[in-house]
Write an enzyme that holds these catalytic residues in place. Structure first.
Site, PDB file in Angstrom:
ATOM      1  N   GLY B  46      23.262  30.756  43.700  1.00 40.11           N
ATOM      2  CA  GLY B  46      22.548  29.850  44.601  1.00 40.11           C
ATOM      3  C   GLY B  46      21.744  30.648  45.615  1.00 40.11           C
ATOM      4  O   GLY B  46      22.291  31.499  46.311  1.00 40.11           O
ATOM      5  N   CYS B 195      28.587  -5.307  37.978  1.00 42.24           N
ATOM      6  CA  CYS B 195      28.417  -6.636  38.575  1.00 42.24           C
ATOM      7  C   CYS B 195      28.064  -6.567  40.057  1.00 42.24           C
ATOM      8  O   CYS B 195      27.358  -7.424  40.577  1.00 42.24           O
ATOM      9  CB  CYS B 195      29.661  -7.498  38.364  1.00 42.24           C
ATOM     10  SG  CYS B 195      31.181  -6.653  38.770  1.00 42.24           S
TER      11      CYS B 195
END
Lengths: 237, 652
Positions: B46, B195
């Site tokens: 990184g 949902c």
């Protein structure tokens, strides 16, 4: 502090793009205040250049560097702002070389050299600043400048910092400082802090700063992390 | 990465002195820190926020043999903290530019930069073995787990780290001596039940997900992708199967308004018809263009055509909205939505059908913000500014330079201890605002390895699944790759290899595996039924797991949306859903509005928990993981220099 009153101008699109990630940390208001703040750093060394890097990246209004010492090989070993190119640093002061490097970090910040000796600066000179950071100065100079900061009609924040081997120390004087403390699930609360002057602190047994046992390089970053070493959350005045 | 974890007394022992000494310590006398640093070969994974600071600190500290891996390129929003990069570097490789910048002030050190993904095959165990220590400056859980496994396999110590805003931490992981990175399971990014997104949103983030994954995807994304948006219109006379399709020669304004009415008006009315859903919930209000923008209905064909062809098309620019921090009214959101919709078709038609939401795509962000806000309005959820919506939709992690600088310093301190095999002084250090004491850094002694960690200790796992209806493909995607974090897994049942992933497969092998993927578990060549044991392996990570199968018929759609449940190691703490948009530690003056005080815990419908009763964790990874508030009376162990003296203090 600088500015005062409601700031009507919005941040430019350029600022919004560059500062997006940090605005999400401290908000637009703090960013605007920051952009109007003027900082003086006396003593350019490994510790203070960490601070300079961070404050310039953050978008401070202006940064002035005071250090007439000519760059030596010692500086090359501990200062990431000085390129290993004698044609660049040869014969120049630390302030001059670091000033040029810092300008690169954020073109929106005004970085300048202030020639002079910290122990001789007068009241009218420091009036242009909101924050003064002092490093590797004698106790006499620290007291002198801290005293001046307190004498001026505008509150000038004073920081004195030093690192030696694996120890570091920082002294902070924000005089009378008020800020908003965010409460979880509630309204922000106004808080007041009264800082003692260096003169007073010297004789006071309640230590306001901690001596931190850390390796020298890393300590530079640690000491200028956030001012919140001493208060839960310090906002720019 | 968890906030100082609740200490388990059983595990608070002095670090084991067993285990092979690190290469450095095998010298006759313990190396001085300078010698250790000079001889060290380190790998940095990184080169972003932490990486830039870390590389600088390593160089200044005398390290002279460094490898850097980063797959990313430089963006403008990086420049406020990734100081090795300049505006002129935007688009270039972070690893390479970082290396060049460091060499300017330390020309004589060796830095090898790799513009590549650390998960690539070239970074195998042998690659990792050449290093004395690995230092992580990553921003996602997936890569962290991968590196953790490779470090365990290569027996190289790992110093992990992460930051978010003002918070950060550094942790040390040495095989056999301390926990590995996965001994304490990390909360995986939360996913929302379908949902909730399609029918019963209760938080702004639900609206964002709807706007991004459903509406935006449906209109501008891959048409072949499954999409849960209701596409049927009530107008029986329409011969269209999919109401989202534009009619031949349909006027753009009309098309836009028709879609608007369909998703915000008609679909809501349809949802309202189901009484059961709304028994205990606030009923949503359908929203139609004739109500929100009556003038637009009459003004067909006109547009504010002040867009400059040279600049990126922007609805905000067209409409004269200049402040991204401003919360638009319902009318303004509606105008933005219609305008953005039109601009996509007018200026970016070629991209339609291929677009994926990108947080740096201004028009996409405007569209999603507006759509989410209109939906939020319907459901009585507070509206948000573009700035905030972008943070939620883009999973943006807030960040400043200073925290990264601190963490980088701490990483180097721990790295030096590791190089000297100074295990008694290893510390996990948390950088935070201590709730009661005036401290910024909280060092804690590392724990011993978790004996039931499936990564560093051998522990069988248990999977509840319906073997008659669940396909192998689902188990591999949802469990093996996602939860277990395997990259190129191999699945065996007894001695039968049912699946393999990776290059170099024969055509017939690959075809066979493809067939197996589509089979339900019970019908695999070696049938998987109750009691079967699966062996799952990833060669690159040198990780092997056993999963015992337990057949179960029923799964709760809300609590167990995956249709299968993996257990067997200390389960992650159930976290409240949150993301940047909902609960920022930021003192942003624009977000003074209160977020919900009490929130519905989806795992316990009907039970509300106050925000301030939940534990706070900050995770520096895909920021869709949680953020909550510190418990003031949380137990916290502060350990001083002598590990034998363990004091448990209750925070006052």
């Amino acid at each position: 502090g600088g500015g005062g009153g409601a700031e009507e101008e919005e941040l430019t699109a350029q600022e919004t793009a560059l500062y997006d990630r940090q605005i999400r940390v401290w908000g637009v208001d703090a960013q605007k205040r920051l952009s109007k703040a003027h900082v003086l750093v006396c003593g350019v060394n490994g510790t203070t250049i960490e601070f300079c890097k961070n404050i310039v990246l953050a978008g401070v209004g202006s940064l002035s560097l005071m250090d007439d010492h000519i760059v030596t090989e010692d500086d090359l070993n501990s200062n990431f702002l000085i390129p290993h190119d004698e044609s660049v640093y040869g014969g120049k002061s630390r302030a001059e070389v670091c000033c040029e490097s810092l300008k690169d970090f954020n073109p929106m910040v005004r970085v300048a050299v202030a020639k002079g000796d910290p122990s001789l600066i007068d009241g009218t000179f420091i009036d242009r600043f909101d924050i003064i950071v002092l490093s590797r100065a004698s106790l006499k100079t620290k007291l002198f400048i801290n005293d001046n900061c307190r004498k001026r009609s505008k509150h000038i924040a004073f920081y004195s910092v030093d690192c030696k081997d694996s120890c570091g120390e920082i002294f902070v004087d924000l005089q009378n400082h008020s800020y908003l403390q965010k409460k979880p699930g509630g309204e922000p609360e106004q808080q007041e802090l009264k800082y003692p002057s260096l003169q007073v602190w010297k004789f006071n047994l309640n230590f306001f700063c901690r001596f931190v046992e850390i390796k020298s390089f890393s300590s530079c970053a640690l000491l200028f992390c956030t001012p919140s070493l001493f208060a839960p959350r310090i906002r720019f005045v | 990465i968890p906030f100082p974890p609740k200490p388990n007394p059983r595990r608070l022992k002095t670090l084991a002195s067993a285990g092979a000494p690190s290469p450095m310590a095998s010298a006759a006398a313990p190396a001085s820190s300078e010698e250790a640093v000079k001889a060290a070969k380190v790998l940095m994974v990184g080169a972003g926020g932490i990486g830039c600071e870390l590389l600088k600190t390593l160089a200044l500290s005398g390290f002279s043999d460094i490898h850097v891996i980063d797959l990313d390129t430089i963006e403008v929003s990086n420049l406020n903290r990734q100081f090795l990069f300049r505006k002129s570097h935007v688009g270039q490789s972070k690893a390479h530019v970082a290396r060049d910048a460091i060499l300017k002030f330390r020309p004589n050190i060796n830095i090898e930069s790799h513009h590549a993904n650390v998960k690539d095959a070239q970074f195998n165990v042998d690659f990792f073995k050449q290093f004395n220590v690995v230092l992580n400056g990553l921003d996602n859980l997936d890569a962290r787990r991968h590196v953790n496994r490779l470090c365990l396999a290569a027996e190289v110590p790992l110093v992990e780290s992460g930051t978010t805003g003002f918070l950060g931490q550094v942790t040390v992981h040495v095989k056999g001596k301390t926990e590995c990175y996965e001994c304490q399971p990390k909360p995986i990014p939360k996913s929302y039940p379908v949902c909730t997104i399609t029918s019963t949103p209760s938080k702004f983030v639900h609206c964002i997900v709807w706007a991004k994954e459903l509406l935006f995807a449906k209109l501008f994304g891959d048409k072949n992708q499954d999409n849960d948006l209701n596409v049927h219109s009530k107008d029986g006379s329409s011969s269209k199967l999919d109401v989202f399709e534009r009619d031949v020669d349909e006027d753009l304004d009309q098309y836009a308004q028709r879609i608007y009415d369909h998703v915000f008006g008609y679909n809501i009315e349809v949802a309202l018809e189901n009484e059961e859903t709304w028994k205990n919930r606030r009923r949503p209000n359908p929203v139609y263009i004739r109500d929100t923008l009556p003038e637009a209905v009459k003004q067909n064909g006109s547009s504010w055509d002040c867009s400059n062809d040279h600049e990126e098309p922007s609805a905000m620019a067209s409409l004269g909205l200049t402040n991204p921090q401003e919360i638009w009214t319902l009318a303004e959101n509606s105008r933005v939505l219609l305008e953005a919709f039109k601009l996509f078709f007018e200026k970016r038609e070629k991209e339609i059908g291929n677009l994926v939401f990108d947080k740096d795509d201004q028009l996409a962000v405007e569209f999603v913000t507006a759509a989410a806000n209109i939906r939020a309005h319907s459901f009585g959820i507070p509206l948000h500014s573009l700035f905030e919506a972008k943070g939620v939709a883009g999973n943006i992690v807030h960040a400043v330079a200073t925290t990264n600088a601190i963490i980088a310093g701490l990483i180097v301190i721990e790295a030096i201890k590791v190089l000297q095999d100074d295990y008694k002084n290893y510390r996990m250090t948390y950088c935070l605002e201590h709730p009661t004491k005036k401290l910024l850094l909280m060092p804690v002694e590392p724990f011993e390895p978790n004996p039931s960690c499936y990564v560093c200790s051998e522990t069988p796992l248990l999977l509840d699944v319906n073997t008659k209806v669940t396909k192998l493909k689902e188990v591999i995607d949802k469990i093996i790759k996602s939860k277990l974090g395997m990259n190129l897994p191999l699945v065996m049942i007894g001695s039968t290899l049912v699946f393999e992933d990776g290059d170099g497969l024969e055509e017939d092998e690959a075809a066979n595996y493809a067939l197996n993927l589509e089979k339900v578990l019970a019908e695999l060549p070696a049938p998987v039924i109750n009691g079967t044991k699966l062996t799952v392996e990833d060669f690159q990570q040198e990780l092997s797991c056993s999963i015992n199968i337990k057949h179960r018929e029923e799964f709760d759609e809300e609590k167990e949306p995956d249709g299968m449940v993996l257990s067997g190691w200390s389960a992650p703490v159930e976290k409240q859903i949150n993301s940047n948009g909902e609960n920022k530690s930021a003192a942003s003056s624009s977000s003074a509005r209160a977020t919900d005080d009490t929130v519905e815990d989806p795992s316990k419908p009907g039970m509300k928990r106050k925000l301030d009763e939940l534990l706070e964790t900050k995770e520096n990874c895909d920021a869709s993981s949680s953020a909550q508030v510190v418990e003031d009376d949380d137990d916290c162990t502060m350990l001083d220099g002598n590990p034998a003296l363990i004091k448990k203090k209750r925070l006052q």
